[in-house]
Design an enzyme around this catalytic site. Structure first.
Site, PDB file in Angstrom:
ATOM      1  N   THR A  30       0.811  -1.226   0.000  1.00 11.54           N
ATOM      2  CA  THR A  30       0.000   0.000   0.000  1.00 11.54           C
ATOM      3  C   THR A  30       0.841   1.272   0.000  1.00 11.54           C
ATOM      4  O   THR A  30       0.337   2.345  -0.321  1.00 11.54           O
ATOM      5  CB  THR A  30      -0.919   0.037   1.231  1.00 11.54           C
ATOM      6  OG1 THR A  30      -0.115   0.072   2.422  1.00 11.54           O
ATOM      7  CG2 THR A  30      -1.829  -1.177   1.271  1.00 11.54           C
ATOM      8  N   CYS A  38      -2.645  -0.057  15.106  1.00  9.27           N
ATOM      9  CA  CYS A  38      -3.629   0.233  14.057  1.00  9.27           C
ATOM     10  C   CYS A  38      -4.643  -0.907  13.966  1.00  9.27           C
ATOM     11  O   CYS A  38      -4.285  -2.099  14.029  1.00  9.27           O
ATOM     12  CB  CYS A  38      -2.923   0.418  12.712  1.00  9.27           C
ATOM     13  SG  CYS A  38      -4.018   1.075  11.420  1.00  9.27           S
ATOM     14  N   ARG A  41      -6.650  -4.505   9.008  1.00  9.24           N
ATOM     15  CA  ARG A  41      -6.271  -5.911   8.914  1.00  9.24           C
ATOM     16  C   ARG A  41      -4.752  -6.064   8.929  1.00  9.24           C
ATOM     17  O   ARG A  41      -4.042  -5.293   8.281  1.00  9.24           O
ATOM     18  CB  ARG A  41      -6.843  -6.509   7.627  1.00  9.24           C
ATOM     19  CG  ARG A  41      -6.650  -8.010   7.517  1.00  9.24           C
ATOM     20  CD  ARG A  41      -7.368  -8.581   6.310  1.00  9.24           C
ATOM     21  NE  ARG A  41      -6.816  -8.029   5.068  1.00  9.24           N
ATOM     22  CZ  ARG A  41      -7.270  -8.333   3.857  1.00  9.24           C
ATOM     23  NH1 ARG A  41      -8.316  -9.140   3.729  1.00  9.24           N
ATOM     24  NH2 ARG A  41      -6.721  -7.812   2.784  1.00  9.24           N
ATOM     25  N   ARG A  63       3.906   6.594   3.332  1.00  9.77           N
ATOM     26  CA  ARG A  63       3.033   7.687   3.752  1.00  9.77           C
ATOM     27  C   ARG A  63       2.333   7.315   5.055  1.00  9.77           C
ATOM     28  O   ARG A  63       2.017   6.144   5.269  1.00  9.77           O
ATOM     29  CB  ARG A  63       1.977   7.998   2.686  1.00  9.77           C
ATOM     30  CG  ARG A  63       2.538   8.183   1.306  1.00  9.77           C
ATOM     31  CD  ARG A  63       1.456   8.579   0.296  1.00  9.77           C
ATOM     32  NE  ARG A  63       0.310   7.685   0.276  1.00  9.77           N
ATOM     33  CZ  ARG A  63       0.265   6.536  -0.393  1.00  9.77           C
ATOM     34  NH1 ARG A  63       1.337   6.109  -1.048  1.00  9.77           N
ATOM     35  NH2 ARG A  63      -0.827   5.789  -0.388  1.00  9.77           N
ATOM     36  N   CYS A  65      -0.488   6.580   7.801  1.00 13.86           N
ATOM     37  CA  CYS A  65      -1.852   6.070   7.764  1.00 13.86           C
ATOM     38  C   CYS A  65      -2.836   7.146   8.212  1.00 13.86           C
ATOM     39  O   CYS A  65      -2.586   7.868   9.185  1.00 13.86           O
ATOM     40  CB  CYS A  65      -1.949   4.852   8.680  1.00 13.86           C
ATOM     41  SG  CYS A  65      -3.595   4.139   8.813  1.00 13.86           S
ATOM     42  N   CYS A  68      -4.786   5.270  11.810  1.00 11.23           N
ATOM     43  CA  CYS A  68      -4.125   5.230  13.127  1.00 11.23           C
ATOM     44  C   CYS A  68      -3.311   6.486  13.407  1.00 11.23           C
ATOM     45  O   CYS A  68      -2.923   6.744  14.546  1.00 11.23           O
ATOM     46  CB  CYS A  68      -3.243   4.000  13.247  1.00 11.23           C
ATOM     47  SG  CYS A  68      -1.798   3.973  12.166  1.00 11.23           S
ATOM     48  N   TRP A 424      18.283  20.883  47.502  1.00 11.78           N
ATOM     49  CA  TRP A 424      16.942  20.300  47.392  1.00 11.78           C
ATOM     50  C   TRP A 424      16.098  21.078  46.393  1.00 11.78           C
ATOM     51  O   TRP A 424      15.482  20.501  45.489  1.00 11.78           O
ATOM     52  CB  TRP A 424      16.241  20.290  48.758  1.00 11.78           C
ATOM     53  CG  TRP A 424      14.911  19.573  48.711  1.00 11.78           C
ATOM     54  CD1 TRP A 424      14.681  18.274  49.030  1.00 11.78           C
ATOM     55  CD2 TRP A 424      13.656  20.119  48.278  1.00 11.78           C
ATOM     56  NE1 TRP A 424      13.346  17.966  48.831  1.00 11.78           N
ATOM     57  CE2 TRP A 424      12.698  19.074  48.365  1.00 11.78           C
ATOM     58  CE3 TRP A 424      13.230  21.373  47.819  1.00 11.78           C
ATOM     59  CZ2 TRP A 424      11.358  19.251  48.015  1.00 11.78           C
ATOM     60  CZ3 TRP A 424      11.896  21.541  47.455  1.00 11.78           C
ATOM     61  CH2 TRP A 424      10.969  20.494  47.576  1.00 11.78           C
ATOM     62  N   TYR A 428      14.633  19.799  42.765  1.00 12.95           N
ATOM     63  CA  TYR A 428      13.182  19.790  42.547  1.00 12.95           C
ATOM     64  C   TYR A 428      12.824  20.579  41.290  1.00 12.95           C
ATOM     65  O   TYR A 428      11.964  20.170  40.499  1.00 12.95           O
ATOM     66  CB  TYR A 428      12.467  20.373  43.765  1.00 12.95           C
ATOM     67  CG  TYR A 428      10.963  20.286  43.696  1.00 12.95           C
ATOM     68  CD1 TYR A 428      10.311  19.088  43.948  1.00 12.95           C
ATOM     69  CD2 TYR A 428      10.188  21.392  43.376  1.00 12.95           C
ATOM     70  CE1 TYR A 428       8.924  18.999  43.885  1.00 12.95           C
ATOM     71  CE2 TYR A 428       8.814  21.319  43.317  1.00 12.95           C
ATOM     72  CZ  TYR A 428       8.179  20.119  43.575  1.00 12.95           C
ATOM     73  OH  TYR A 428       6.810  20.036  43.507  1.00 12.95           O
ATOM     74  N   ASP A 444      15.690  14.904  51.431  1.00 14.04           N
ATOM     75  CA  ASP A 444      14.241  15.106  51.489  1.00 14.04           C
ATOM     76  C   ASP A 444      13.682  14.333  52.683  1.00 14.04           C
ATOM     77  O   ASP A 444      13.842  13.115  52.777  1.00 14.04           O
ATOM     78  CB  ASP A 444      13.607  14.623  50.181  1.00 14.04           C
ATOM     79  CG  ASP A 444      12.120  14.868  50.140  1.00 14.04           C
ATOM     80  OD1 ASP A 444      11.389  14.150  50.830  1.00 14.04           O
ATOM     81  OD2 ASP A 444      11.694  15.786  49.406  1.00 14.04           O
TER      82      ASP A 444
END
Length: 489
Positions: A30, A38, A41, A63, A65, A68, A424, A428, A444
């Site tokens: 294809t 996807c 089939r 290319r 789809c 999907c 600390w 963070y 901590d």
């Protein structure tokens, strides 16, 4: 996660969502490539070619789809997730390119190599080895996929889509699109027509890799949401975006988790459409959509917690840094109150679809010019008011550090050089503003209490030594440790 073609075909037959965004199949009969999830089939084995990225598939003349939609797939994962230095650099380079999809023009690969501390030639070589395409081929694919997403999901005019996707002219956009996808942008718009009016919010969808514990992430963000700027409602998080974060315009955005599908619906102000590429990359980091939960959960198997935990990021790194300073040695609720006072005094009015979102967070320029006394009188102790002023003044240099895509250690060192910011707070900030997955804020208290209860660790040094087993996912370990005590900073 390397797979041979036979194993990849088994993934395709199982429609294994763990490999979504990390594996694509091109069908030679294809000329189309798909995600492994996807629902069409399953093609015959002899008609399948497997690729690690959309760019590789498109470089081989496949290319995307239309069913999907590879442009919706989650990303490959964190740049720091491999211990191999060359692969890490190549992923960091790709991450840098992802953030510049909509910027227009041709970025300097030589400048990127310099930022990463390697030669131009070495970067190109390791990039090709990791991604199967050159950096500019990778960038072109990302731009085309962004344009395909905007054409499919929105009613933005084709000209606006071209510019938002980083193309400098509509002529070049049309030519590139037709060459790669064998149809014009207008033809794709007709084939995937949507009823969304062009005058309303821009709506796009982003994929994620399940499992995703969105309830835990939303709970974390809701506890820290600054009133007026950010709010959590159900499965949605909404917020304002000040001018200067994504571009010159202010605006608003909403992210909604679709609980029945592995998708996030993102809505944002039309004023932000010119920076769509940057905005979507920011949302991905903010909500940690590209994480690989199977790998992370396996590494943290000795810690309590539900699967699919994500690392909450930020939309506005400066806002995140200021909030980290405000949160020093106070409760989450107290820090939130102080942040609201700061927003009320120094923020700007903002228009949004929701009455609870009516302000933007103050800009670095505003807080850098504000007298320390005017910040301190909001109930913020003078030392922290001074730290905020120093942070705001240093922000041009610090924000450049955040964009280097290299290890955050230089950023942490620069932050620790500022008055009122210790290790600390610096860790963070790196954890949430840059999404560093291996952050481990030292000493901590909550982490130490949790590690004492779980593993008998009694000192910070012992805790750090035990935490080495969780590298490079220690930030996720920190979240699990906090959650094990039902408390976190």
């Amino acid at each position: 996660m390397e797979l041979d073609d036979d194993a990849a075909y088994e993934v395709l037959k199982a429609r294994d969502a763990r490999f979504d965004g990390r594996l694509f199949v091109g069908v030679t009969s294809t000329g189309i490539y798909c995600r492994p999830v996807c629902r069409v089939r399953i093609p015959k084995r002899e008609n399948c070619r497997f690729f690690g990225t959309p760019a590789q598939a498109e470089a081989s003349s496949f290319r995307p789809c239309l069913k999907c939609r590879p442009e919706v797939a989650p990303g490959p994962g964190h740049a720091w997730s491999t211990m191999d230095a060359s692969r890490t650099l190549a992923r960091q380079a790709a991450h840098w390119l992802d953030g510049r999809v909509g910027d227009g023009g041709v970025p300097s690969i030589a400048a990127l190599a310099e930022r990463l501390g390697v030669s131009d030639r070495h970067l190109r070589r390791i990039f090709l080895a990791e991604h199967g395409v050159t950096p500019l081929q990778y960038l072109q694919t990302r731009r085309l996929l962004l344009s395909k997403q905007l054409l499919t999901d929105t009613r933005l005019p084709v000209t606006a889509v071209a510019l938002a996707s980083g193309f400098m002219s509509v002529r070049r956009f049309n030519a590139a699109f037709a060459e790669s996808y064998r149809m014009s942008p207008s033809a794709l718009r007709r084939e995937t027509d949507t009823d969304a009016p062009a005058t309303e919010a821009v709506v796009v969808h982003l994929g994620l890799r399940p499992p995703y514990d969105h309830a835990a992430l939303l709970k974390f963000l809701a506890a820290r949401a600054v009133p007026g700027v950010e709010a959590v409602a159900g499965a949605c998080i909404r917020r304002s975006v000040r001018a200067g974060v994504l571009g010159d315009m202010a605006g608003w955005l909403e992210a909604e988790f679709l609980v029945d599908r592995p998708l996030v619906r993102v809505r944002f102000a039309p004023e932000l459409s010119p920076v769509s590429g940057r905005l979507l990359a920011t949302v991905r980091r903010w909500l940690d959509l590209d994480a690989d939960p199977a790998t992370i959960d396996l590494a943290l198997a000795d810690l309590p917690g539900a699967p699919g935990q994500r690392l909450p990021g930020s939309v506005d790194a400066f806002e995140m840094a200021v909030r980290a300073v405000l949160g020093q040695q106070v409760t989450v609720a107290a820090a939130r109150t102080l942040a609201r006072r700061l927003v009320d005094r120094f923020g700007q009015p903002a228009a949004s679809p929701w009455p609870e979102i009516d302000r933007t967070f103050p800009s670095p320029e505003v807080l850098a010019s504000a007298p320390v006394e005017s910040v301190a009188e909001l109930g913020i102790i003078r030392a922290r008011a001074g730290a905020i002023a120093a942070l705001a003044e240093a922000w041009p240099r610090l924000s450049a550090r955040m964009r280097t895509e290299r290890s955050p250690e230089p950023l942490i060192a620069d932050l620790c050089d500022l008055p009122g910011i210790g290790p600390w707070t610096a860790h963070y900030i790196a954890m949430r503003a840059t999404g560093w997955p291996d952050a481990f804020p030292p000493k901590d208290v909550a982490v130490l209490n949790a590690m004492k209860a779980l593993f008998g660790a009694t000192t910070p040094r012992e805790a750090e030594r035990l935490a080495e087993r969780w590298q490079p996912w220690r930030a996720y370990a920190v979240l699990r440790l906090w959650n094990s005590l039902s408390t976190s900073p």
